[in-house]
Scaffold this active site. Structure first.
Site, short mmCIF file in Angstrom:
data_model
loop_
_atom_site.label_atom_id
_atom_site.label_comp_id
_atom_site.label_asym_id
_atom_site.label_seq_id
_atom_site.Cartn_x
_atom_site.Cartn_y
_atom_site.Cartn_z
N GLU A 126 -6.65 -17.97 -8.41
CA GLU A 126 -5.69 -17.80 -8.65
C GLU A 126 -5.90 -16.44 -9.56
OE1 GLU A 126 -2.93 -20.80 -8.59
OE2 GLU A 126 -1.67 -19.66 -8.69
N GLY A 167 -10.58 1.44 5.34
CA GLY A 167 -12.32 0.47 5.90
C GLY A 167 -13.41 0.18 6.17
N LEU A 208 -22.12 2.58 -0.76
CA LEU A 208 -23.28 2.40 -0.40
C LEU A 208 -23.82 0.78 -0.51
CD1 LEU A 208 -25.47 5.88 -0.82
CD2 LEU A 208 -23.39 4.48 1.62
N HIS A 218 -15.47 -5.95 -5.11
CA HIS A 218 -14.99 -5.26 -6.52
C HIS A 218 -15.81 -4.30 -6.88
CE1 HIS A 218 -12.24 -4.22 -9.33
NE2 HIS A 218 -13.01 -4.13 -10.09
N MET A 248 -4.98 -4.28 -1.33
CA MET A 248 -4.42 -4.20 -2.67
C MET A 248 -3.71 -4.72 -3.05
SD MET A 248 -7.53 -1.98 -3.51
CE MET A 248 -7.11 -1.19 -5.26
N ARG A 249 -3.36 -6.04 -2.78
CA ARG A 249 -1.97 -6.60 -2.58
C ARG A 249 -2.95 -8.36 -3.35
NH1 ARG A 249 1.98 -4.52 -3.51
NH2 ARG A 249 2.97 -6.66 -3.04
N ASN A 277 -15.69 -1.16 4.42
CA ASN A 277 -16.54 -2.52 4.03
C ASN A 277 -16.15 -3.31 4.74
OD1 ASN A 277 -17.21 -3.26 1.34
ND2 ASN A 277 -16.34 -1.64 0.64
N ARG A 316 6.48 -12.72 -2.32
CA ARG A 316 4.31 -12.18 -2.44
C ARG A 316 4.78 -13.83 -1.50
NH1 ARG A 316 1.34 -9.29 -4.85
NH2 ARG A 316 2.39 -8.86 -6.86
N LEU A 361 -3.15 -11.62 -3.99
CA LEU A 361 -3.01 -13.32 -3.49
C LEU A 361 -1.68 -14.44 -4.22
CD1 LEU A 361 -5.76 -13.89 -0.77
CD2 LEU A 361 -3.63 -13.22 -0.37
C1 GAR Z 1 -14.22 -0.52 -2.41
O1 GAR Z 1 -14.92 -0.35 -3.00
C2 GAR Z 1 -13.78 -1.45 -3.03
O2 GAR Z 1 -14.65 -2.88 -3.88
C3 GAR Z 1 -12.00 -1.14 -3.75
O3 GAR Z 1 -11.15 -0.89 -2.98
C4 GAR Z 1 -12.73 0.16 -2.19
C5 GAR Z 1 -12.16 -0.17 -0.92
O4 GAR Z 1 -13.06 0.68 0.40
N1 GAR Z 1 -11.76 -2.95 -3.83
C6 GAR Z 1 -10.91 -2.53 -5.31
O5 GAR Z 1 -10.78 -1.71 -6.07
C7 GAR Z 1 -10.08 -4.12 -5.14
N2 GAR Z 1 -10.01 -3.99 -6.81
P1 GAR Z 1 -13.28 0.49 2.23
O6 GAR Z 1 -11.13 0.17 2.32
O7 GAR Z 1 -13.85 1.59 2.46
O8 GAR Z 1 -13.68 -0.49 2.33
#
Ligand code: GAR
Length: 200
Positions: A143, A12, A173, A110, A91-92, A14, A66, A94
């Site tokens: 999608e 979390g 960062l 991403h 990581m799911r 981000n 889903r 939709l």
């Molecule tokens: C982030 O780097 C995000 O871009 C990536 O997971 C991390 C989550 O970090 N997302 C993916 O790879 C989606 N396919 P966080 O929980 O510290 O924000």
């Protein structure tokens, strides 16, 4: 301010950056009202609670389909008058139903310069490919996985000394800088999926 929800599965960081931006920038146009995790032990849940944000856990393993999982999320979002959804390490995938219902209202971050390195472990994919520059992307969710119109990107150089964890750290960062401003743009109506669809 536009009420938003953040969907997480893990750390979390981000999510924290989105919350922090809204509380430290009075001019920001969104307010984080709800954090939903599909994992009960996601670290981000504690951070959200510490920030005084309402949290909910919806365990995807309880649902055979889903779309049923998504319908439960959708109900929570409607109950809380949410207008924009931010995926932040969620990581799911939709369902088509959810993505169509919230067309232009779901954002994702991403850890690559899309359209390169879609899917999981994008920083590792970049290292394995031997590229010298990678980065991160905020985009609208459609999608097709990691495929919606791009709102913002930031590049990150790959050093010869990098491993997955040092690279991932610098990408994060950069993510923390671009996600709040990209969300602000969308909440202000300055970036919309339909505009972007028309431009491409
Ligand atoms: C982030 O780097 C995000 O871009 C990536 O997971 C991390 C989550 O970090 N997302 C993916 O790879 C989606 N396919 P966080 O929980 O510290 O924000």
């Amino acid at each position: 301010k536009t009420p938003i929800a953040i969907l997480i599965s893990g750390t979390g960081s981000n999510m924290q950056a989105l919350i922090k931006h809204s509380t430290t920038h009075p001019e920001s146009s969104y307010q984080v009202k709800l954090v939903i995790s599909n994992k009960a032990d996601a670290l981000g849940l504690i951070k959200a609670q510490e920030a005084g944000i309402m949290t909910k856990v919806i365990d995807h393993r309880k649902f055979k389909v889903r779309e049923s999982f998504d319908r439960e999320i959708d109900t929570l979002l409607l109950e809380n008058n949410i207008e924009i959804i931010c995926l932040a390490g969620f990581m799911r995938l939709l369902s088509g139903w959810m993505v169509q219902k919230w067309h232009g209202k779901i954002l994702n971050i991403h850890p690559s310069l899309l359209p390169s390195f879609k899917g999981v472990n994008a920083p590792k994919q970049a290292l394995n490919a031997g590229v010298k520059v990678t980065g991160c992307t905020v985009h609208f969710v459609v999608e097709e996985m990691d495929d919606g119109a791009i709102i913002e990107q930031r590049s990150v150089r790959i050093e010869t000394t990098d491993d997955v964890s040092t690279l991932q750290y610098r990408i994060k960062l950069a993510e923390h800088q671009i996600y709040p401003t990209a969300l602000d743009q969308v909440a202000k109506g300055l970036a919309s999926l339909d505009d972007k669809e028309n431009k491409v």
